[in-house]
Design a protein around this motif. Structure first.
Motif, PDB file in Angstrom:
ATOM      1  N   GLU A  43      52.313  24.356  35.110  1.00 35.29           N
ATOM      2  CA  GLU A  43      53.244  24.482  36.211  1.00 35.29           C
ATOM      3  C   GLU A  43      52.475  24.663  37.529  1.00 35.29           C
ATOM      4  O   GLU A  43      51.322  25.099  37.546  1.00 35.29           O
ATOM      5  CB  GLU A  43      54.166  25.678  35.971  1.00 35.29           C
ATOM      6  N   ARG A  44      53.173  24.344  38.594  1.00 35.08           N
ATOM      7  CA  ARG A  44      52.560  24.530  39.905  1.00 35.08           C
ATOM      8  C   ARG A  44      52.403  26.025  40.179  1.00 35.08           C
ATOM      9  O   ARG A  44      53.295  26.831  39.847  1.00 35.08           O
ATOM     10  CB  ARG A  44      53.423  23.860  40.971  1.00 35.08           C
ATOM     11  N   GLU A  45      51.269  26.380  40.798  1.00 28.83           N
ATOM     12  CA  GLU A  45      50.989  27.791  41.052  1.00 28.83           C
ATOM     13  C   GLU A  45      50.526  28.001  42.478  1.00 28.83           C
ATOM     14  O   GLU A  45      49.970  27.102  43.129  1.00 28.83           O
ATOM     15  CB  GLU A  45      49.912  28.301  40.085  1.00 28.83           C
ATOM     16  N   PHE A  46      50.733  29.209  42.944  1.00 31.34           N
ATOM     17  CA  PHE A  46      50.323  29.605  44.285  1.00 31.34           C
ATOM     18  C   PHE A  46      48.805  29.686  44.359  1.00 31.34           C
ATOM     19  O   PHE A  46      48.137  30.166  43.437  1.00 31.34           O
ATOM     20  CB  PHE A  46      50.940  30.957  44.623  1.00 31.34           C
ATOM     21  N   VAL A  47      48.248  29.262  45.495  1.00 36.22           N
ATOM     22  CA  VAL A  47      46.811  29.351  45.724  1.00 36.22           C
ATOM     23  C   VAL A  47      46.513  30.276  46.913  1.00 36.22           C
ATOM     24  O   VAL A  47      45.779  31.252  46.785  1.00 36.22           O
ATOM     25  CB  VAL A  47      46.209  27.964  45.990  1.00 36.22           C
ATOM     26  N   TYR A  58      46.847  35.352  52.321  1.00 37.90           N
ATOM     27  CA  TYR A  58      47.142  35.803  50.967  1.00 37.90           C
ATOM     28  C   TYR A  58      46.472  34.839  49.994  1.00 37.90           C
ATOM     29  O   TYR A  58      46.435  33.633  50.247  1.00 37.90           O
ATOM     30  CB  TYR A  58      48.657  35.805  50.729  1.00 37.90           C
ATOM     31  N   TYR A  59      45.965  35.382  48.891  1.00 36.99           N
ATOM     32  CA  TYR A  59      45.251  34.557  47.927  1.00 36.99           C
ATOM     33  C   TYR A  59      45.656  34.903  46.498  1.00 36.99           C
ATOM     34  O   TYR A  59      45.934  36.059  46.178  1.00 36.99           O
ATOM     35  CB  TYR A  59      43.732  34.758  48.058  1.00 36.99           C
ATOM     36  N   ALA A  60      45.634  33.894  45.651  1.00 39.41           N
ATOM     37  CA  ALA A  60      45.753  34.142  44.219  1.00 39.41           C
ATOM     38  C   ALA A  60      44.474  34.815  43.740  1.00 39.41           C
ATOM     39  O   ALA A  60      43.388  34.576  44.294  1.00 39.41           O
ATOM     40  CB  ALA A  60      45.961  32.824  43.478  1.00 39.41           C
ATOM     41  N   VAL A  61      44.595  35.634  42.736  1.00 38.73           N
ATOM     42  CA  VAL A  61      43.437  36.356  42.219  1.00 38.73           C
ATOM     43  C   VAL A  61      42.343  35.392  41.781  1.00 38.73           C
ATOM     44  O   VAL A  61      41.152  35.649  41.991  1.00 38.73           O
ATOM     45  CB  VAL A  61      43.867  37.255  41.041  1.00 38.73           C
ATOM     46  N   SER A  62      42.746  34.264  41.232  1.00 41.62           N
ATOM     47  CA  SER A  62      41.778  33.317  40.671  1.00 41.62           C
ATOM     48  C   SER A  62      40.907  32.642  41.731  1.00 41.62           C
ATOM     49  O   SER A  62      39.849  32.099  41.391  1.00 41.62           O
ATOM     50  CB  SER A  62      42.514  32.242  39.867  1.00 41.62           C
ATOM     51  N   VAL A  63      41.331  32.675  42.990  1.00 39.79           N
ATOM     52  CA  VAL A  63      40.558  31.989  44.030  1.00 39.79           C
ATOM     53  C   VAL A  63      40.013  32.942  45.080  1.00 39.79           C
ATOM     54  O   VAL A  63      39.200  32.527  45.923  1.00 39.79           O
ATOM     55  CB  VAL A  63      41.401  30.893  44.716  1.00 39.79           C
ATOM     56  N   ASN A  83      34.983  26.901  47.867  1.00 38.76           N
ATOM     57  CA  ASN A  83      33.570  27.012  47.501  1.00 38.76           C
ATOM     58  C   ASN A  83      33.437  27.416  46.041  1.00 38.76           C
ATOM     59  O   ASN A  83      34.368  27.949  45.438  1.00 38.76           O
ATOM     60  CB  ASN A  83      32.879  28.044  48.382  1.00 38.76           C
ATOM     61  N   ASN A  84      32.266  27.176  45.502  1.00 35.82           N
ATOM     62  CA  ASN A  84      31.972  27.559  44.128  1.00 35.82           C
ATOM     63  C   ASN A  84      33.070  27.076  43.173  1.00 35.82           C
ATOM     64  O   ASN A  84      33.585  27.855  42.359  1.00 35.82           O
ATOM     65  CB  ASN A  84      31.807  29.075  44.030  1.00 35.82           C
ATOM     66  N   LEU A  85      33.391  25.831  43.281  1.00 36.15           N
ATOM     67  CA  LEU A  85      34.469  25.262  42.469  1.00 36.15           C
ATOM     68  C   LEU A  85      34.096  25.217  40.989  1.00 36.15           C
ATOM     69  O   LEU A  85      32.918  25.034  40.643  1.00 36.15           O
ATOM     70  CB  LEU A  85      34.810  23.865  42.969  1.00 36.15           C
ATOM     71  N   THR A  86      35.093  25.392  40.149  1.00 34.00           N
ATOM     72  CA  THR A  86      34.920  25.311  38.702  1.00 34.00           C
ATOM     73  C   THR A  86      35.880  24.261  38.146  1.00 34.00           C
ATOM     74  O   THR A  86      36.846  23.887  38.820  1.00 34.00           O
ATOM     75  CB  THR A  86      35.205  26.662  38.038  1.00 34.00           C
ATOM     76  N   PRO A  87      35.644  23.794  36.932  1.00 31.76           N
ATOM     77  CA  PRO A  87      36.566  22.812  36.336  1.00 31.76           C
ATOM     78  C   PRO A  87      38.009  23.325  36.277  1.00 31.76           C
ATOM     79  O   PRO A  87      38.950  22.513  36.299  1.00 31.76           O
ATOM     80  CB  PRO A  87      35.991  22.603  34.939  1.00 31.76           C
TER      81      PRO A  87
END
Length: 124
Positions: A43-47, A58-63, A83-87
């Motif tokens: 599903e689409r998620e907030f970034v 505001y940021y998602a915890v994952s980013v 930055n520091n992108l992951t798969p």
């Protein structure tokens, strides 16, 4: 108002990309803006989101700590420095605008205008 997202592409893990979101057509004097993403099969998620004044983000915890949202000097264009992108960041990224300036900025329902999306692919 229409939104045009750009800047996506293919990057290796650990690399960086900068997404842009520019409005066109009728523009409002101020609006909150945000980025969302949708990975394949998810599903689409907030970034990230930024208030119309540019002083609250505001940021998602994952980013958090890797991504930075900002607005241009014209206060219309929005950017997402990644930055520091992951798969796990591989997704279609959508920008959105809320001319009504709702207090909520992290939910999809808060946004009335959506861009077409730009694909970000991070290879391992």
């Amino acid at each position: 108002i229409q939104l045009q997202a750009s800047g996506g592409g293919l990057v290796q893990a650990g690399g960086s990309l900068r997404l842009s979101c520019a409005p066109s057509g009728r523009t409002y004097s101020s609006y909150n803006m945000g980025w969302f993403r949708q990975a394949p099969g998810k599903e689409r998620e907030f970034v990230a989101a930024i208030r119309w004044s540019g002083d609250r983000t505001y940021y998602a915890v994952s980013v958090k700590g890797r991504f930075t949202i900002s607005r241009g000097n014209d206060m219309n264009t929005m950017y997402l420095q990644m930055n520091n992108l992951t798969p796990e960041d591989t997704a279609v990224y959508y920008c959105a605008a809320d001319p009504a300036l709702k207090s909520t900025t992290t939910a999809e329902w808060a946004y009335e205008v959506w861009g077409q999306g730009t694909l970000v692919t991070v290879s391992s």
